[in-house]
Design an enzyme around this catalytic site. Structure first.
Site, short mmCIF file in Angstrom:
data_model
loop_
_atom_site.label_atom_id
_atom_site.label_comp_id
_atom_site.label_asym_id
_atom_site.label_seq_id
_atom_site.Cartn_x
_atom_site.Cartn_y
_atom_site.Cartn_z
N ASP A 108 39.47 31.95 50.84
CA ASP A 108 39.30 31.87 52.29
C ASP A 108 38.26 30.85 52.73
O ASP A 108 37.43 30.39 51.94
CB ASP A 108 38.94 33.24 52.86
CG ASP A 108 37.66 33.81 52.26
OD1 ASP A 108 37.43 33.61 51.06
OD2 ASP A 108 36.90 34.48 53.00
N GLU A 165 36.62 36.58 50.82
CA GLU A 165 35.29 36.70 50.22
C GLU A 165 34.19 36.58 51.25
O GLU A 165 33.12 37.17 51.10
CB GLU A 165 35.12 35.64 49.12
CG GLU A 165 33.85 35.80 48.29
CD GLU A 165 32.59 35.21 48.92
OE1 GLU A 165 31.49 35.74 48.67
OE2 GLU A 165 32.71 34.22 49.66
#
Length: 423
Positions: A108, A165
């Protein structure tokens, strides 16, 4: 050689021919050479990911790109693990050992407006790969390419592409979705690019690598009134806040062992109005963060915070509550797996380019949830040079593509060392 003495020019010049040390000349160099031979393809892949960043659990295009790459490599995989996570499977030339390891990359991006003005800068306003997860995905795919072609190990490698994350606890989502039950992973490894380490260096701590990251909110309740005419009838929450702030900062210096690591930072305060300069408010709110490397330290800080916040407020005639929200736990490398990863690093870049006594970071990392379930190691990969000098989460950050062969070779070498293939 100490990191601060490391000759960056030597590292940059040697990228084409990393000097593999005696006893490990052939295999790591073979890995690096294969990955470097496809450097242009991996650079294009990484920059495509950089131009199309996606936030946690919204990595749909990223997932499509990864799945297309795995299809191209004929690597089977499962999607939808931990919402948008992917797990690929690469069995070795033998699997009789029954061994299995996981190699993880986060996918991400961050809610940051990019300011790099690169040709491949983010095409999505307010979204940016400012932490190098585009590079992490690329390195794991490059390692997967090599491992799929060679399979020089006895066991199975699971490729873990993790969502969310950056504050979404995607690692925990995958664990809760049965990551380790659905895939019999015995050890798990991950790396993170580290711009403050010179390009070509690798750090593998034993024990704590990253901190537990907690959020605190202190709500102070007083009794407002006129600050000029009748302050004696008020219970001033601003005064209470000042006393609490002063007292809280005694915890680290007086309640923790000086050899332990703990941080308390009060980073925001809200109450009253700048325009209403003579009005004492009813309430003040303080927010902040706590960092620690050991659970005992975390517990001590929380306990003392609660005692100080409630006790100080009471002594002034007010009241206060502490909301203590535990975030990611500390990231702890198990000794055997950290030593194995350190040996892989030595094989790839040479012992003099491996930091022997790395200092833990007080940043948070949700890979800790995976390490709480399985032994493994989290590795810092040096990416800093004269051009790539911006820190993680900077609006000017860009992943250093020159680090891709090193990181990919490291991941592949970990697989080979952890599941050796015997003739």
């Amino acid at each position: 050689m100490a990191v601060d003495e490391y000759d960056l020019m030597t590292a940059l010049e040697s990228l084409g021919h990393i000097n593999i040390r005696k006893g490990c000349q052939e295999m790591p160099q073979k890995i690096i050479d294969q990955i470097r031979s496809q450097a242009a393809d991996y650079e294009a892949l990484r920059r495509d990911l950089h131009a199309h960043p996606e936030l946690g659990f919204d990595e749909h295009r990223t997932v499509e790109v990864i799945c297309a790459a795995l299809d191209h490599l004929s690597i089977p995989y499962q999607t939808g693990i931990g919402r948008t996570g992917i797990v690929g499977v690469i069995p070795g030339r033998a699997t009789s050992s029954g061994r299995a390891i996981g190699l993880r990359a986060d996918m991400d991006a961050l809610p940051v407006r990019e300011c790099t003005k690169l040709d491949y800068a983010s095409t999505r306003e307010g979204r940016m790969h400012a932490c190098g997860h585009d590079g992490h995905v690329t390195m794991l795919l490059a390692a997967a390419d090599y491992l799929q072609k060679t399979r020089d190990y006895d066991g199975t490698v699971y490729l873990i592409f993790q969502p969310g994350e950056e504050g979404y606890n995607g690692g925990l989502e995958m664990v809760n979705d049965g990551l380790f039950e659905r895939f019999p992973i015995e050890q798990v490894y991950a790396l993170h690019n580290w711009p403050t380490l010179p390009l070509g260096t690798i750090a593998v701590p034993i024990g704590a690598v990253m901190a537990a990251s907690d959020i605190i909110t202190i709500k102070i309740q007083g009794r407002g009134g006129h600050g000029g005419v009748a302050p004696q009838y008020t219970v001033d929450p601003v005064l209470i806040a000042g006393a609490i702030i002063s007292a809280v900062h005694s915890i680290v210096g007086r309640n923790l062992n000086p050899l332990d690591t703990g941080v308390i930072s009060l980073c925001g305060i809200s109450g009253g109005s700048l325009e209403a300069f003579n009005v004492i408010p009813d309430e003040v709110v303080i927010s902040g963060t706590v960092r620690s490397l050991r659970a005992e330290v975390q517990e001590t800080i929380e306990s003392r915070l609660r005692e100080i916040v409630e006790g100080v407020a009471r002594s002034f005639g007010g009241s206060a509550t502490l909301e203590y929200r535990k975030g990611v736990p500390a990231t702890i490398n198990s000794e055997a797996e950290a030593l194995l990863a350190r040996q892989a690093a030595i094989d790839v870049v040479g012992v003099e380019h491996v930091v022997q006594q790395p200092v833990p970071s007080l940043g948070g990392e949700d890979f800790s949830f995976m390490l709480a379930e399985r032994p493994g190691a989290y590795i810092h990969l040096g990416t800093g040079d004269g051009k790539h000098c911006h820190g993680l989460h900077s609006a000017y950050y860009d992943f250093n593509d020159a680090a891709t062969p090193i990181g990919s070779a490291l991941l592949a070498r970990i697989a080979e060392l952890s599941m050796p293939l015997h003739a």
